[in-house]
Motif scaffolding. Structure first.
Motif, PDB file in Angstrom:
ATOM      1  N   ALA A  86       0.815  -1.215   0.000  1.00  0.00           N
ATOM      2  CA  ALA A  86       0.000   0.000   0.000  1.00  0.00           C
ATOM      3  C   ALA A  86       0.853   1.272   0.000  1.00  0.00           C
ATOM      4  CB  ALA A  86      -0.947   0.003   1.191  1.00  0.00           C
ATOM      5  N   TRP A  87       1.877   1.327   0.870  1.00  0.00           N
ATOM      6  CA  TRP A  87       2.695   2.543   0.928  1.00  0.00           C
ATOM      7  C   TRP A  87       3.453   2.751  -0.381  1.00  0.00           C
ATOM      8  CZ3 TRP A  87       1.382   6.214   3.778  1.00  0.00           C
ATOM      9  CH2 TRP A  87       0.998   6.062   5.114  1.00  0.00           C
ATOM     10  N   ALA A  88       3.992   1.673  -0.931  1.00  0.00           N
ATOM     11  CA  ALA A  88       4.712   1.790  -2.201  1.00  0.00           C
ATOM     12  C   ALA A  88       3.782   2.249  -3.317  1.00  0.00           C
ATOM     13  CB  ALA A  88       5.346   0.449  -2.565  1.00  0.00           C
ATOM     14  N   THR A  89       2.561   1.723  -3.320  1.00  0.00           N
ATOM     15  CA  THR A  89       1.588   2.121  -4.326  1.00  0.00           C
ATOM     16  C   THR A  89       1.212   3.587  -4.177  1.00  0.00           C
ATOM     17  OG1 THR A  89       0.674  -0.122  -4.408  1.00  0.00           O
ATOM     18  CG2 THR A  89      -0.707   1.653  -5.261  1.00  0.00           C
ATOM     19  N   ALA A  90       1.040   4.039  -2.930  1.00  0.00           N
ATOM     20  CA  ALA A  90       0.693   5.440  -2.692  1.00  0.00           C
ATOM     21  C   ALA A  90       1.795   6.364  -3.196  1.00  0.00           C
ATOM     22  CB  ALA A  90       0.450   5.668  -1.205  1.00  0.00           C
ATOM     23  N   GLY A  91       3.038   6.018  -2.891  1.00  0.00           N
ATOM     24  CA  GLY A  91       4.150   6.847  -3.346  1.00  0.00           C
ATOM     25  C   GLY A  91       4.285   6.860  -4.854  1.00  0.00           C
ATOM     26  N   ALA A  92       4.137   5.690  -5.482  1.00  0.00           N
ATOM     27  CA  ALA A  92       4.263   5.596  -6.934  1.00  0.00           C
ATOM     28  C   ALA A  92       3.142   6.375  -7.626  1.00  0.00           C
ATOM     29  CB  ALA A  92       4.225   4.138  -7.361  1.00  0.00           C
ATOM     30  N   ALA A  93       1.926   6.251  -7.116  1.00  0.00           N
ATOM     31  CA  ALA A  93       0.797   6.947  -7.728  1.00  0.00           C
ATOM     32  C   ALA A  93       0.943   8.457  -7.604  1.00  0.00           C
ATOM     33  CB  ALA A  93      -0.515   6.490  -7.085  1.00  0.00           C
ATOM     34  N   ALA A  94       1.394   8.932  -6.441  1.00  0.00           N
ATOM     35  CA  ALA A  94       1.583  10.366  -6.247  1.00  0.00           C
ATOM     36  C   ALA A  94       2.687  10.896  -7.158  1.00  0.00           C
ATOM     37  CB  ALA A  94       1.911  10.655  -4.788  1.00  0.00           C
ATOM     38  N   GLY A  95       3.770  10.123  -7.278  1.00  0.00           N
ATOM     39  CA  GLY A  95       4.861  10.542  -8.158  1.00  0.00           C
ATOM     40  C   GLY A  95       4.441  10.590  -9.620  1.00  0.00           C
ATOM     41  N   LEU A  96       3.706   9.561 -10.037  1.00  0.00           N
ATOM     42  CA  LEU A  96       3.228   9.535 -11.419  1.00  0.00           C
ATOM     43  C   LEU A  96       2.240  10.666 -11.690  1.00  0.00           C
ATOM     44  CD1 LEU A  96       2.738   5.702 -11.944  1.00  0.00           C
ATOM     45  CD2 LEU A  96       4.434   7.173 -13.060  1.00  0.00           C
ATOM     46  N   ALA A  97       1.447  11.018 -10.695  1.00  0.00           N
ATOM     47  CA  ALA A  97       0.505  12.127 -10.863  1.00  0.00           C
ATOM     48  C   ALA A  97       1.252  13.438 -11.105  1.00  0.00           C
ATOM     49  CB  ALA A  97      -0.393  12.246  -9.634  1.00  0.00           C
ATOM     50  N   ALA A  98       2.329  13.635 -10.353  1.00  0.00           N
ATOM     51  CA  ALA A  98       3.137  14.857 -10.537  1.00  0.00           C
ATOM     52  C   ALA A  98       3.766  14.891 -11.925  1.00  0.00           C
ATOM     53  CB  ALA A  98       4.196  14.934  -9.454  1.00  0.00           C
ATOM     54  N   LEU A  99       4.312  13.752 -12.356  1.00  0.00           N
ATOM     55  CA  LEU A  99       4.917  13.687 -13.683  1.00  0.00           C
ATOM     56  C   LEU A  99       3.888  13.902 -14.788  1.00  0.00           C
ATOM     57  CD1 LEU A  99       7.360  10.669 -13.208  1.00  0.00           C
ATOM     58  CD2 LEU A  99       7.967  13.098 -13.396  1.00  0.00           C
ATOM     59  N   ALA A 100       2.720  13.284 -14.625  1.00  0.00           N
ATOM     60  CA  ALA A 100       1.667  13.419 -15.627  1.00  0.00           C
ATOM     61  C   ALA A 100       1.175  14.852 -15.718  1.00  0.00           C
ATOM     62  CB  ALA A 100       0.509  12.483 -15.300  1.00  0.00           C
ATOM     63  N   ALA A 101       1.098  15.513 -14.562  1.00  0.00           N
ATOM     64  CA  ALA A 101       0.631  16.893 -14.549  1.00  0.00           C
ATOM     65  C   ALA A 101       1.565  17.804 -15.350  1.00  0.00           C
ATOM     66  CB  ALA A 101       0.509  17.391 -13.118  1.00  0.00           C
ATOM     67  N   MET A 102       2.863  17.498 -15.298  1.00  0.00           N
ATOM     68  CA  MET A 102       3.833  18.318 -16.037  1.00  0.00           C
ATOM     69  C   MET A 102       3.918  17.911 -17.509  1.00  0.00           C
ATOM     70  SD  MET A 102       6.956  18.847 -13.308  1.00  0.00           S
ATOM     71  CE  MET A 102       7.181  17.081 -13.020  1.00  0.00           C
ATOM     72  N   ALA A 103       3.905  16.614 -17.763  1.00  0.00           N
ATOM     73  CA  ALA A 103       4.127  16.137 -19.134  1.00  0.00           C
ATOM     74  C   ALA A 103       2.887  16.207 -20.010  1.00  0.00           C
ATOM     75  CB  ALA A 103       4.658  14.706 -19.100  1.00  0.00           C
ATOM     76  N   LEU A 104       1.697  16.086 -19.401  1.00  0.00           N
ATOM     77  CA  LEU A 104       0.475  15.998 -20.200  1.00  0.00           C
ATOM     78  C   LEU A 104      -0.469  17.169 -19.957  1.00  0.00           C
ATOM     79  CD1 LEU A 104      -0.307  12.217 -19.524  1.00  0.00           C
ATOM     80  CD2 LEU A 104       0.929  13.182 -21.470  1.00  0.00           C
ATOM     81  N   ARG A 105       0.044  18.278 -19.424  1.00  0.00           N
ATOM     82  CA  ARG A 105      -0.837  19.350 -18.992  1.00  0.00           C
ATOM     83  C   ARG A 105      -1.668  19.956 -20.113  1.00  0.00           C
ATOM     84  NH1 ARG A 105       3.836  23.698 -17.281  1.00  0.00           N
ATOM     85  NH2 ARG A 105       5.023  23.678 -19.228  1.00  0.00           N
ATOM     86  N   ARG A 106      -1.204  19.863 -21.348  1.00  0.00           N
ATOM     87  CA  ARG A 106      -1.957  20.461 -22.457  1.00  0.00           C
ATOM     88  C   ARG A 106      -2.649  19.419 -23.327  1.00  0.00           C
ATOM     89  NH1 ARG A 106       1.997  25.371 -24.647  1.00  0.00           N
ATOM     90  NH2 ARG A 106       2.084  26.531 -22.657  1.00  0.00           N
ATOM     91  N   ARG A 107      -2.650  18.200 -22.904  1.00  0.00           N
ATOM     92  CA  ARG A 107      -3.261  17.145 -23.709  1.00  0.00           C
ATOM     93  C   ARG A 107      -4.647  16.790 -23.181  1.00  0.00           C
ATOM     94  NH1 ARG A 107       1.564  12.835 -25.211  1.00  0.00           N
ATOM     95  NH2 ARG A 107       3.050  14.386 -26.037  1.00  0.00           N
ATOM     96  N   SER A 108      -5.505  16.354 -24.109  1.00  0.00           N
ATOM     97  CA  SER A 108      -6.855  15.960 -23.732  1.00  0.00           C
ATOM     98  C   SER A 108      -6.820  14.736 -22.817  1.00  0.00           C
ATOM     99  CB  SER A 108      -7.667  15.630 -24.985  1.00  0.00           C
ATOM    100  OG  SER A 108      -8.956  15.166 -24.646  1.00  0.00           O
ATOM    101  N   GLY A 109      -7.595  14.759 -21.784  1.00  0.00           N
ATOM    102  CA  GLY A 109      -7.664  13.631 -20.860  1.00  0.00           C
ATOM    103  C   GLY A 109      -6.620  13.659 -19.778  1.00  0.00           C
ATOM    104  N   ALA A 110      -5.720  14.666 -19.802  1.00  0.00           N
ATOM    105  CA  ALA A 110      -4.668  14.725 -18.789  1.00  0.00           C
ATOM    106  C   ALA A 110      -5.241  14.883 -17.389  1.00  0.00           C
ATOM    107  CB  ALA A 110      -3.720  15.876 -19.103  1.00  0.00           C
ATOM    108  N   GLY A 111      -6.291  15.692 -17.288  1.00  0.00           N
ATOM    109  CA  GLY A 111      -6.886  15.919 -15.979  1.00  0.00           C
ATOM    110  C   GLY A 111      -7.427  14.641 -15.357  1.00  0.00           C
ATOM    111  N   LEU A 112      -8.056  13.796 -16.192  1.00  0.00           N
ATOM    112  CA  LEU A 112      -8.606  12.544 -15.688  1.00  0.00           C
ATOM    113  C   LEU A 112      -7.495  11.617 -15.220  1.00  0.00           C
ATOM    114  CD1 LEU A 112     -11.005  10.667 -15.233  1.00  0.00           C
ATOM    115  CD2 LEU A 112     -10.781   9.910 -17.605  1.00  0.00           C
TER     116      LEU A 112
END
Length: 238
Positions: A27-53
Motif C-alpha cells: 500500500a505505501w509503495a503504491t501510494a508513493g508511486a501513484a503520487a509521483g506519477l501524478a506529478a509527472l503526468a501533470a507536467m508532461a500531459l498538462r496540455r493534452r486531452s484527458g490529462a486531468g482525468l
C-alpha cells in the motif's frame, strides 16, 4: 462524456482498492508511486486531452492506497491475538442475528481490546459472536471475553471473537435507542401473528431470525431463499 470519465475513474479506484485489500503490504509503495506519477503526468500531459482525468485517477489511487496503509497497523496488532483469549469493549455497528451455532452475531468497532485485564484503547472492525443477551443493539457497547481468530485478507473484520462471557457496558443511546425500541416492539407484535409468518416476518423486516424454526430455516437454505432474512449484509451464520 462526463459519465464515461466518472465510470472509468470509479473502475480504476475499485481495482486499486481490491488489489490493495488482498496485498496490503504494497500500500505505501503504491501510494508513493501513484503520487509521483501524478506529478509527472501533470507536467508532461498538462496540455493534452484527458490529462486531468489521468492525474485525478492517480491522485485518488494514492489516497486509496494511503487509507489502506493507514489501517494496517491496527489490523496487524489485532491479528497478533489469533488463537488467544481477549477481553474487548466493542460498539455494535450492525444488526444482530442468531447463527446456526446458537450465538448472537454482530459487527462491531473496538474501543478497547487485549489480553484479559490488559486491554488497550484501539479502534478496528471486528465480528463478535456471544450467547444471546438483551441489549446488544446497534450503538450499544458490549464488554466481551472470548477466543480470538484472525481473518483472511479481504475480510472487513480484522478479528473474529467467539465470546464466552459478555455483558452490556452501555445501552444504545439517542437515535439508536429509539430504533432499538421500535425494532423490539415490532418483533413482539410480529410474533403474535399466525405461523409461519410470526417467525419469518421479523427476519424479513429487521433481520431478527430468532423466531425462525429449524424446519423453516432448513427449507429456506435448501431453496436458496435464506438471503431474504438478511439486513445490511447480515445473514444466518454457520
Amino acid at each position: 462524456m462526463n459519465d464515461l470519465r466518472s465510470s472509468v475513474l470509479a473502475l480504476v479506484l475499485w481495482g486499486v482498492a481490491l488489489a490493495l485489500v488482498y496485498m496490503p503490504g504494497s500500500a505505501w509503495a503504491t501510494a508513493g508511486a501513484a503520487a509521483g506519477l501524478a506529478a509527472l503526468a501533470a507536467m508532461a500531459l498538462r496540455r493534452r486531452s484527458g490529462a486531468g482525468l489521468i492525474v485525478l485517477a492517480l491522485l485518488c489511487g494514492a489516497a486509496v492506497a494511503t487509507t489502506v496503509a493507514g489501517a494496517q497497523p491496527k489490523r496487524e496488532m489485532l491479528a497478533e491475538n489469533d488463537g488467544h483469549v481477549v477481553e474487548a469493549l466493542v460498539e455494535v455497528t450492525s444488526s444482530t442475528t442468531i447463527g446456526r451455532d446458537g450465538r448472537l452475531w454482530f459487527d462491531a468497532q473496538t474501543v478497547e481490546i487485549g489480553p484479559p485485564l490488559q486491554a488497550e484503547r484501539t479502534s478496528a472492525p471486528v465480528r463478535v459472536g456471544i450467547e444471546p443477551i438483551d441489549g446488544a443493539d446497534l450503538g450499544a457497547q458490549v464488554r466481551v471475553t472470548g477466543q480470538a481468530k484472525a481473518t483472511d485478507a479481504g475480510e472487513r473484520a480484522a478479528l473474529v471473537i467467539f465470546g464466552t462471557r459478555a455483558e452490556i457496558a452501555r445501552p444504545a443511546t439517542g437515535i439508536f435507542a429509539i430504533a432499538a425500541t421500535t425494532r423490539a416492539d415490532f418483533i413482539v407484535r410480529a410474533t403474535r401473528l399466525p405461523e409461519p409468518g410470526a417467525g419469518l416476518l421479523p427476519g424479513l423486516a429487521v433481520g431478527d431470525t430468532r423466531a425462525v424454526s429449524n424446519e423453516l430455516n432448513a427449507a429456506m437454505l435448501a431453496s436458496g431463499l435464506s438471503h431474504l432474512t438478511a439486513v445490511s449484509g447480515v445473514t444466518v451464520e454457520s
